[in-house]
Design a protein around this motif. Structure first.
Motif, PDB file in Angstrom:
ATOM      1  N   MET A 150       1.683   2.041 -10.502  1.00  0.00           N
ATOM      2  CA  MET A 150       0.506   1.687  -9.706  1.00  0.00           C
ATOM      3  C   MET A 150      -0.011   0.291 -10.080  1.00  0.00           C
ATOM      4  O   MET A 150       0.337  -0.257 -11.121  1.00  0.00           O
ATOM      5  N   ASP A 151      -0.873  -0.247  -9.212  1.00  0.00           N
ATOM      6  CA  ASP A 151      -1.563  -1.511  -9.460  1.00  0.00           C
ATOM      7  C   ASP A 151      -2.113  -1.528 -10.888  1.00  0.00           C
ATOM      8  O   ASP A 151      -2.705  -0.544 -11.340  1.00  0.00           O
TER       9      ASP A 151
ATOM     10  N   LEU B  57      -2.836  10.566  -3.786  1.00  0.00           N
ATOM     11  CA  LEU B  57      -3.237   9.240  -3.314  1.00  0.00           C
ATOM     12  C   LEU B  57      -3.582   9.289  -1.825  1.00  0.00           C
ATOM     13  O   LEU B  57      -3.004  10.068  -1.068  1.00  0.00           O
TER      14      LEU B  57
ATOM     15  N   GLU C 194      -4.288   2.725  -1.855  1.00  0.00           N
ATOM     16  CA  GLU C 194      -3.935   2.269  -3.200  1.00  0.00           C
ATOM     17  C   GLU C 194      -2.652   1.419  -3.095  1.00  0.00           C
ATOM     18  O   GLU C 194      -1.905   1.535  -2.117  1.00  0.00           O
ATOM     19  N   THR C 195      -2.405   0.593  -4.107  1.00  0.00           N
ATOM     20  CA  THR C 195      -1.246  -0.300  -4.023  1.00  0.00           C
ATOM     21  C   THR C 195      -0.306  -0.139  -5.217  1.00  0.00           C
ATOM     22  O   THR C 195      -0.714   0.322  -6.280  1.00  0.00           O
TER      23      THR C 195
ATOM     24  N   GLN D  61      -0.437  10.169  -8.289  1.00  0.00           N
ATOM     25  CA  GLN D  61      -0.552   9.267  -9.434  1.00  0.00           C
ATOM     26  C   GLN D  61      -0.754  10.120 -10.678  1.00  0.00           C
ATOM     27  O   GLN D  61      -1.710  10.891 -10.756  1.00  0.00           O
TER      28      GLN D  61
ATOM     29  N   THR E 168       0.835  -1.205   0.000  1.00  0.00           N
ATOM     30  CA  THR E 168       0.000   0.000   0.000  1.00  0.00           C
ATOM     31  C   THR E 168       0.871   1.258   0.000  1.00  0.00           C
ATOM     32  O   THR E 168       2.024   1.231   0.439  1.00  0.00           O
TER      33      THR E 168
END
Ligand code: ZN
Length: 234
Positions: free
Chosen positions: A38-39, A64, A68-69, A54, A23
């Motif tokens: 980002m993911d 963010l 978020e991961t 982001q 995270t």
């Protein structure tokens, strides 16, 4: 101690491990300054002054929240050990040569902050992909690019030593964020007008792995063509 913390490796990102496995909240505990993605490769990550942003494929910049991961990121608690100013006009190649000459060593990592005004800034943002994930090289073939002229902001850069090629990008890997925090991304090209440059020489490199990601933990990763793919897409 000037520690650079890296979550996952660039090589594993290249091989298609795009699931977020750390995270933003946890990442910010490891450092207040850095870069990543980002993911699902949903844009570029920029960490500056303890805040994470982001850069999205539509050109937007989003602050963010923390849940978020990221599948790949590198951060440090930025504490520069040298600073200098630049007023000359360099091409990107000339600038990278000049900057290399300023680093205390090319044998370890350096983290760089270039803050000032730029004649132009040319960035790109990796677009989000869905499963089944392609290799990064294929995901990177259609990337939106952005250009601004006479822009103020900060380049967040990491210099990776030759020996670590594949674990990171060898040479400079830089992201940009504008002063007004509404333009940024992975840097393709830029020209400094005037900038204050600070450099942190890294004493400790901390490589963290996504042990919570079974796809990664159980994989036999294909690293064929890894360096070619990094050079083509990064
Ligand atoms: Zn990047």
């Amino acid at each position: 101690m000037a520690k650079l913390f890296q979550h996952q490796t660039l090589g594993d990102l290249m091989a298609g491990f795009f699931d977020g496995s750390m995270t933003i909240e946890a990442l910010l505990k490891e450092g207040n300054y850095g870069i990543g993605t980002m993911d699902h490769l949903d844009g570029e990550l920029i960490v500056i002054d303890g805040k994470a942003y982001q850069a999205k494929e539509n050109g937007e910049l989003v602050v963010l929240k923390g849940d978020e991961t990221v599948p790949y990121a590198a951060v440090t608690d930025f504490t520069p050990d040298q600073t200098f100013t630049v007023n000359e006009l360099f091409t990107l190649d000339e600038w990278h040569q000049y900057l290399k000459g300023k680093l205390k060593s090319l044998s370890t990592f350096s983290v760089i902050r270039i803050e000032g005004s730029f004649d132009f800034m040319h960035t790109r943002v990796i677009p989000r992909v869905e499963e089944p994930f392609p290799r990064f090289i294929d995901a990177s073939r259609k990337q939106p690019e952005f250009k601004q002229e006479n822009v103020k902001g900060t380049c967040i850069g990491i210099y990776g030593p030759y020996l670590f090629e594949g674990v990171v990008k060898q040479g400079f890997h830089c992201h940009f964020i504008s002063e007004d925090k509404n333009f940024g991304g992975h840097i393709i090209d830029y020209r400094i007008n005037h900038a204050d440059v600070s450099v942190q020489t890294v004493t400790d490199f901390h490589q963290h792995f996504a042990t919570n990601n079974p796809a990664f933990m159980n994989a036999t990763v294909n690293y064929d063509n890894l360096i070619t793919e990094i050079n083509e897409s990064e």
